[in-house]
Design a protein around this motif. Sequence first.
Motif, PDB file in Angstrom:
ATOM      1  N   UNK A 583       0.835  -1.217   0.000  1.00 37.46           N
ATOM      2  CA  UNK A 583       0.000   0.000   0.000  1.00 37.46           C
ATOM      3  C   UNK A 583       0.862   1.257   0.000  1.00 37.46           C
ATOM      4  N   UNK A 584       1.927   1.230   0.800  1.00 38.63           N
ATOM      5  CA  UNK A 584       2.833   2.383   0.847  1.00 38.63           C
ATOM      6  C   UNK A 584       3.541   2.574  -0.489  1.00 38.63           C
ATOM      7  N   UNK A 585       3.872   1.456  -1.144  1.00 35.14           N
ATOM      8  CA  UNK A 585       4.515   1.557  -2.450  1.00 35.14           C
ATOM      9  C   UNK A 585       3.591   2.237  -3.456  1.00 35.14           C
ATOM     10  N   UNK A 586       2.314   1.892  -3.398  1.00 36.82           N
ATOM     11  CA  UNK A 586       1.344   2.501  -4.310  1.00 36.82           C
ATOM     12  C   UNK A 586       1.185   3.996  -4.037  1.00 36.82           C
ATOM     13  N   UNK A 598      10.056   1.862  -4.726  1.00 37.86           N
ATOM     14  CA  UNK A 598      10.927   0.719  -5.030  1.00 37.86           C
ATOM     15  C   UNK A 598      11.373   0.033  -3.742  1.00 37.86           C
ATOM     16  N   UNK A 599      11.749   0.829  -2.747  1.00 39.20           N
ATOM     17  CA  UNK A 599      12.213   0.269  -1.468  1.00 39.20           C
ATOM     18  C   UNK A 599      11.097  -0.499  -0.762  1.00 39.20           C
ATOM     19  N   UNK A 600       9.893   0.023  -0.830  1.00 39.05           N
ATOM     20  CA  UNK A 600       8.777  -0.689  -0.200  1.00 39.05           C
ATOM     21  C   UNK A 600       8.537  -2.042  -0.879  1.00 39.05           C
ATOM     22  N   UNK A 601       8.691  -2.085  -2.190  1.00 40.50           N
ATOM     23  CA  UNK A 601       8.539  -3.373  -2.880  1.00 40.50           C
ATOM     24  C   UNK A 601       9.650  -4.335  -2.505  1.00 40.50           C
ATOM     25  N   UNK A 602      10.854  -3.832  -2.366  1.00 45.83           N
ATOM     26  CA  UNK A 602      11.968  -4.688  -1.962  1.00 45.83           C
ATOM     27  C   UNK A 602      11.688  -5.284  -0.574  1.00 45.83           C
ATOM     28  N   UNK A 603      11.144  -4.445   0.336  1.00 52.73           N
ATOM     29  CA  UNK A 603      10.795  -4.939   1.665  1.00 52.73           C
ATOM     30  C   UNK A 603       9.721  -6.026   1.577  1.00 52.73           C
ATOM     31  N   UNK A 626       1.546  -8.614  -7.644  1.00 50.68           N
ATOM     32  CA  UNK A 626       1.316  -8.375  -9.078  1.00 50.68           C
ATOM     33  C   UNK A 626       0.334  -7.233  -9.282  1.00 50.68           C
ATOM     34  N   UNK A 627      -0.759  -7.238  -8.523  1.00 52.70           N
ATOM     35  CA  UNK A 627      -1.776  -6.178  -8.656  1.00 52.70           C
ATOM     36  C   UNK A 627      -1.202  -4.805  -8.341  1.00 52.70           C
ATOM     37  N   UNK A 628      -0.397  -4.727  -7.295  1.00 47.59           N
ATOM     38  CA  UNK A 628       0.190  -3.429  -6.938  1.00 47.59           C
ATOM     39  C   UNK A 628       1.226  -2.986  -7.968  1.00 47.59           C
ATOM     40  N   UNK A 629       1.990  -3.924  -8.513  1.00 49.09           N
ATOM     41  CA  UNK A 629       2.980  -3.564  -9.544  1.00 49.09           C
ATOM     42  C   UNK A 629       2.300  -2.965 -10.772  1.00 49.09           C
ATOM     43  N   UNK A 630       1.160  -3.516 -11.118  1.00 51.84           N
ATOM     44  CA  UNK A 630       0.435  -3.014 -12.288  1.00 51.84           C
ATOM     45  C   UNK A 630      -0.004  -1.566 -12.086  1.00 51.84           C
ATOM     46  N   UNK A 631      -0.212  -1.164 -10.822  1.00 49.94           N
ATOM     47  CA  UNK A 631      -0.702   0.191 -10.555  1.00 49.94           C
ATOM     48  C   UNK A 631       0.399   1.251 -10.514  1.00 49.94           C
ATOM     49  N   UNK A 632       1.655   0.856 -10.661  1.00 45.39           N
ATOM     50  CA  UNK A 632       2.771   1.811 -10.532  1.00 45.39           C
ATOM     51  C   UNK A 632       3.000   2.585 -11.821  1.00 45.39           C
ATOM     52  N   UNK A 633       2.036   3.379 -12.249  1.00 42.11           N
ATOM     53  CA  UNK A 633       2.150   4.074 -13.529  1.00 42.11           C
ATOM     54  C   UNK A 633       3.318   5.049 -13.565  1.00 42.11           C
ATOM     55  N   UNK A 634       3.571   5.750 -12.439  1.00 40.86           N
ATOM     56  CA  UNK A 634       4.649   6.742 -12.451  1.00 40.86           C
ATOM     57  C   UNK A 634       6.026   6.084 -12.549  1.00 40.86           C
ATOM     58  N   UNK A 635       6.190   4.958 -11.885  1.00 36.27           N
ATOM     59  CA  UNK A 635       7.474   4.248 -11.991  1.00 36.27           C
ATOM     60  C   UNK A 635       7.668   3.682 -13.385  1.00 36.27           C
ATOM     61  N   UNK A 636       6.583   3.205 -13.981  1.00 40.42           N
ATOM     62  CA  UNK A 636       6.688   2.671 -15.341  1.00 40.42           C
ATOM     63  C   UNK A 636       7.151   3.763 -16.304  1.00 40.42           C
ATOM     64  N   UNK A 637       6.651   4.962 -16.097  1.00 40.33           N
ATOM     65  CA  UNK A 637       6.966   6.064 -17.005  1.00 40.33           C
ATOM     66  C   UNK A 637       8.358   6.625 -16.736  1.00 40.33           C
ATOM     67  N   UNK A 638       8.671   6.795 -15.453  1.00 43.58           N
ATOM     68  CA  UNK A 638       9.881   7.552 -15.110  1.00 43.58           C
ATOM     69  C   UNK A 638      11.065   6.686 -14.705  1.00 43.58           C
TER      70      UNK A 638
END
Length: 823
Positions: A583-586, A598-603, A626-638
Amino acid sequence: MTLEEQQRLDNSITIIKNEIYQMRKCLESKHKFMDSLKHASNFLNELRTSSLNPKQYYELYILIYDGLNYLSNYLKDNNKESNNNYLIDLYELVQYAGNIIPRLYLMITVGSVYMGLEDAPINEILNDMLEMCKGVQNPIRGLFLRYYLIQKTKSFLINFENSSNLDKVINFIVANFIEMNKLWVRLQHQGHSSERARRVEERNELKILVGSNLVMLSQLEMVSKELYNEKILPEILQQIIRCKDTIAQNYLLDVIIQIFPDNFQVYSLQTFCKALLLVNEDVSITDLLNSLIERLIDYRKRNSTESLGDFSFLKTFVEFIENLNQNDPEFNIKNYCTILNGILKLSLIYSKEDDEVLDNLNLIYKLSIDKFNLIKDSSEEIDDFRIILKSIENFEDFNNFFKINDDNYFKLFNLQSLSIKKEIGTLILNNLIDNDIRIDNLESLQMVFKYLNESILVKEDKHQVSETKRDLFGDSSTDNSASNELIELDIYHEFLNKFLHLVYNKDYKVQYALLNECEVHLSKGNYYRTYPTLISILIRLIRKRNFEKADKKELVNMFNRISKLINMIKDKMPIKALNLNLNCAQISNECLLNNISYEFFIESFIIYEEMIIESKIQIQCLMNIINKLISLDQMIILDVEDFNKLITKATLYGSRLLKKTDQCRAIYNSSHLWWINKEEDAIAEGDDDEEKEDSAEPEETGESHLQENANQISLKKDDKRVLECLQKSLRIADSIMDNNVSVELFIEILNQSIYYFIHGNEMINVRYLNGLIELIGNNFKEIGQTNGQIEGPYLSTWKHYQRTLKYIKEQRVVDARFHEIAI
């Protein structure tokens, strides 16, 4: 009742009925009036008996009362045709009756009519009848005689009441009450001591006769509260105290409480409380005071818009307790606490009207502390004081809890056992929650936690088991007592978590400071049960912020703090910690803090690898990742490079799952990480046009790019990786020995493939779909069928397949490409 007693009663009833009948016949004949008096005297003789109990005597009394009432009505009607001397002479005449019981009943009957004459000497008649009744000293006979006197004079006394006669009326009723009470008490001391229980029962049957005098006093309209307090009540109380009879004191004091008006009770409270200090030891002072308090509380509830005005009467109760302590230091502690609780209950219900009432509470809590300290060494555990602490739930407005001077309340609270402290701590939380009271300042928050730190947040280690012992012998928490304590602990923390949602202030910084204060206090207890809620509230607080205007450094500090809290609970609650990290990663992605995301996902990955062991939980956690990764639009772009690292890792996790069915589903779901579409308005409006142009090239290499398609924008499009994921999932499904499970997975993969086909994945073409459909069809051909129908465990799989084919047919209407699919 014995047979002999029943026969005696039946004989008396028969005689009375016959004599009444004869009396009425004589009255109908005007020439036989004297004969009618003889018959009246005859049936009144039946009341001279001493062999009947009160109930039996009352049965005779009712019959005789009706007979005398007939005589009385005759005299009233006949008086209209005669002169006044007729009644005067008759009043003198009946006093010559041979026996005292018939003489006095006839005297009262005639006298009550005589008083109705215009120039009758009322006071003389009343005094005469009152004085003559002293001639009957047998308790039962005397009580019923005086009861008859008060009944026959009742209507006259009420009408006779005026400014000049009021004192005379009061004196008459009080004098009759005093004599009746003496007779009533005397009954207790008659007969052998072995009959004591029987006498008590008889007295209880007769008590309403005595109380009728007090009821009549309460019905005198001209009696003021001043007159009641200065004259009536002192005389009544003096008799009650002097009689030194427990039954009389209990009953008559309760009658006083119940029949006189509320404002009379308040005005005379000091007089009444002084009398309570003088009663016998066996008198239930507790019940009497509580009865009075409940009456005042009910009055307040019935008249919520009105007030009793002066609240000084509350201090009278406190003075009473102080005097009680001096007179009887060993007064029963349970009763003592019950009285204090009643006074608190009354004080709290008036707390909304006058803040000065709150000062009264401090005195009561101080009295409780003194009493507790006096007796604490004489008992192992004293739990009677819990009702005093629980009295705060009677606040009309629980906000007043924060207004009280809680020094003494907290001292009393702190003297109690841990179980009582937990009960009160839960009570405070429950009332705050039920009344939806917002905690918006540091002072109020600290006041609440002052109680929680000593109760709910106290750690108890008495059931902790060493890790070595748990490994060898298993967890003993299945024991009933331990299980009950865990349930109780859950209840405590459920209230605590609900309370955290009440900590709120419109000012963002103030609320953050309040939440930090909560963290400090929660860390003292079983924080792993409360930190998840605190973390969720912090996440919600960040989400409410305007990300564009927010200070990035401030947000980073908040995320770092949240990360620290999550790390503290991950050992006890790994699944919860993993989901909170996601949730924090999102949220950090929405804040354009991709490094933090990124750090929250690593954790989350670390927790997944090290702490998630059970296969069912692994697949659930992986789906969340997987669901949360799909929502990371800003990381995908930047930050597409970091994003690719994360999705590659997530895909590898899927291939390492224990069950092949889980592997298959995880991998085909992972394919969506390489093909991500978003609604156009879901992309931040600040995206630069140049970024869209520069991202066109990575289509070949699988890198992130933006591509507009209808109302959607493709954030990531890697056809080859999608195909690889689907092919790998097909291979895993094909390797499963259970043919039904294998075919079910083929159908699921077909559905995923149709999605990519619709959205333009060039690798997932008609040829690929036809091949899948052929594969599924061949598998169904190998299944045994009955009359051409699929049966058994394959039926639900077959229906699933048919729904998929139906969807393909329906798509042909809107998409011509579906005509090429062979079904």
